[in-house]
Design an enzyme around this catalytic site. Structure first.
Site, mmCIF file in Angstrom:
data_model
loop_
_atom_site.group_PDB
_atom_site.id
_atom_site.type_symbol
_atom_site.label_atom_id
_atom_site.label_comp_id
_atom_site.label_asym_id
_atom_site.label_seq_id
_atom_site.Cartn_x
_atom_site.Cartn_y
_atom_site.Cartn_z
ATOM 1 N N LYS A 13 0.825 -1.342 0.172
ATOM 2 C CA LYS A 13 -0.285 -0.043 -0.061
ATOM 3 C C LYS A 13 1.094 1.388 -0.654
ATOM 4 C CE LYS A 13 -2.017 0.708 4.304
ATOM 5 N NZ LYS A 13 -1.085 2.036 4.354
ATOM 6 N N ARG A 88 -7.889 3.583 10.105
ATOM 7 C CA ARG A 88 -8.031 2.525 10.640
ATOM 8 C C ARG A 88 -8.625 1.855 11.264
ATOM 9 N NH1 ARG A 88 -2.156 2.536 9.489
ATOM 10 N NH2 ARG A 88 -0.722 1.092 10.302
ATOM 11 N N ARG A 127 10.902 -9.660 4.467
ATOM 12 C CA ARG A 127 11.012 -8.398 4.743
ATOM 13 C C ARG A 127 11.931 -8.401 6.369
ATOM 14 N NH1 ARG A 127 6.695 -4.157 5.886
ATOM 15 N NH2 ARG A 127 6.406 -4.731 3.953
ATOM 16 N N ARG A 133 15.563 -8.719 11.428
ATOM 17 C CA ARG A 133 15.018 -7.613 12.529
ATOM 18 C C ARG A 133 14.631 -8.763 13.492
ATOM 19 N NH1 ARG A 133 9.393 -4.620 11.358
ATOM 20 N NH2 ARG A 133 10.493 -3.680 9.065
ATOM 21 N N ARG A 144 0.862 -6.165 14.651
ATOM 22 C CA ARG A 144 0.773 -4.848 13.465
ATOM 23 C C ARG A 144 -0.743 -5.941 12.537
ATOM 24 N NH1 ARG A 144 4.083 -2.201 10.388
ATOM 25 N NH2 ARG A 144 2.871 -1.209 9.229
HETATM 26 P P1 AMP Z 1 2.019 2.363 9.381
HETATM 27 O O1 AMP Z 1 3.071 3.329 9.097
HETATM 28 O O2 AMP Z 1 0.979 3.233 8.411
HETATM 29 O O3 AMP Z 1 1.975 0.690 9.180
HETATM 30 O O4 AMP Z 1 1.543 2.964 10.672
HETATM 31 C C1 AMP Z 1 2.764 2.841 11.648
HETATM 32 C C2 AMP Z 1 1.960 2.986 12.919
HETATM 33 O O5 AMP Z 1 1.723 3.615 13.042
HETATM 34 C C3 AMP Z 1 0.894 1.743 13.643
HETATM 35 O O6 AMP Z 1 1.473 0.241 13.687
HETATM 36 C C4 AMP Z 1 0.548 1.967 14.319
HETATM 37 O O7 AMP Z 1 0.722 2.152 15.762
HETATM 38 C C5 AMP Z 1 0.409 4.037 13.846
HETATM 39 N N1 AMP Z 1 -0.681 4.573 13.173
HETATM 40 C C6 AMP Z 1 -0.428 4.956 11.480
HETATM 41 N N2 AMP Z 1 -1.844 5.419 11.748
HETATM 42 C C7 AMP Z 1 -2.376 4.567 11.754
HETATM 43 C C8 AMP Z 1 -4.621 5.090 12.253
HETATM 44 N N3 AMP Z 1 -4.726 5.526 11.871
HETATM 45 N N4 AMP Z 1 -4.724 5.306 13.792
HETATM 46 C C9 AMP Z 1 -3.858 4.693 14.542
HETATM 47 N N5 AMP Z 1 -2.602 4.127 14.853
HETATM 48 C C10 AMP Z 1 -1.859 4.679 13.411
#
Ligand code: AMP
Length: 185
Positions: A13, A88, A127, A133, A144
């Site tokens: 994405k 989310r 990855r 990691r 996640r």
């Molecule tokens: P991402 O890069 O979109 O995978 O986001 C990384 C982390 O940021 C996630 O695992 C959450 O901890 C936090 N995060 C990002 N977007 C959101 C959202 N819309 N709502 C809540 N937490 C978020």
């Protein structure tokens, strides 16, 4: 164009969002990126969200919604925007609808980059091993994924019930997927 891009972690994405925003001249709004930058800068927001990011948990809705409200008010969003990683949760999706209504706008497209779960797990494991990691990070990734299936995957049904959802096959090369996304718009 005001687009929401949905997809599981590992669905590609983020990569697709960058390409699409560039191609269509949209403001690319990644809540994850905004929060990672805040953590790196040690800002007030960063201090509040660091623990959630570290654990792979979602940041509380009201915090993220406040952040989006502020971001959508910026002038670069007037030409259109692409939301990547937001909403989310159902609460966030409903707040976004209300927020857009307030400013007299609506989403024009909701796209889901669709990749089978077994393919996603394979990509994530690859990855994780490439990036060396630690077990700790593998745990965070598992968390996640769990959060995604429980809280974010149901958003597809929410947008589907509004007649807005388009699913795009996320298998193939980056270019192939991008072409499908642009065709779906
Ligand atoms: P991402 O890069 O979109 O995978 O986001 C990384 C982390 O940021 C996630 O695992 C959450 O901890 C936090 N995060 C990002 N977007 C959101 C959202 N819309 N709502 C809540 N937490 C978020």
């Amino acid at each position: 164009m005001r687009v929401v891009l949905l997809g599981a972690p590992g669905a590609g994405k983020g990569t697709q969002a960058v390409l699409l925003a560039q191609a269509k001249g949209l403001a690319h709004i990644s809540t994850g990126q905004i929060m990672r930058e805040a953590v790196a800068a040690g800002s007030g927001l960063g201090v509040k969200v660091k623990g959630f990011l570290d654990r792979g948990e979602l940041v509380p809705d009201e915090l993220v919604i406040g952040l989006i409200r502020e971001r959508l008010g910026k002038s670069d969003c007037k030409a259109g925007f692409l939301l990547d990683g937001f909403p989310r949760t159902l609460e966030q999706a409903k707040s976004l609808q209300a927020l857009l209504k307030e400013i007299g706008l609506d989403l024009t497209h909701v796209l889901e980059v669709d990749v089978p779960e077994e393919v996603i797990l394979g990509r994530i494991n690859k990855r994780a091993s490439e990036q060396g990691r630690s077990d700790d990070s593998a745990e965070v990734l598992a968390k996640r994924m769990e959060v995604y299936w429980a809280q974010t995957a149901p958003l597809a049904s929410f947008y589907d019930s509004l007649g807005m959802l388009r699913r795009v096959n996320g298998l193939g090369t980056v270019e192939e997927v991008q072409e499908r996304i642009q065709k779906a718009l």
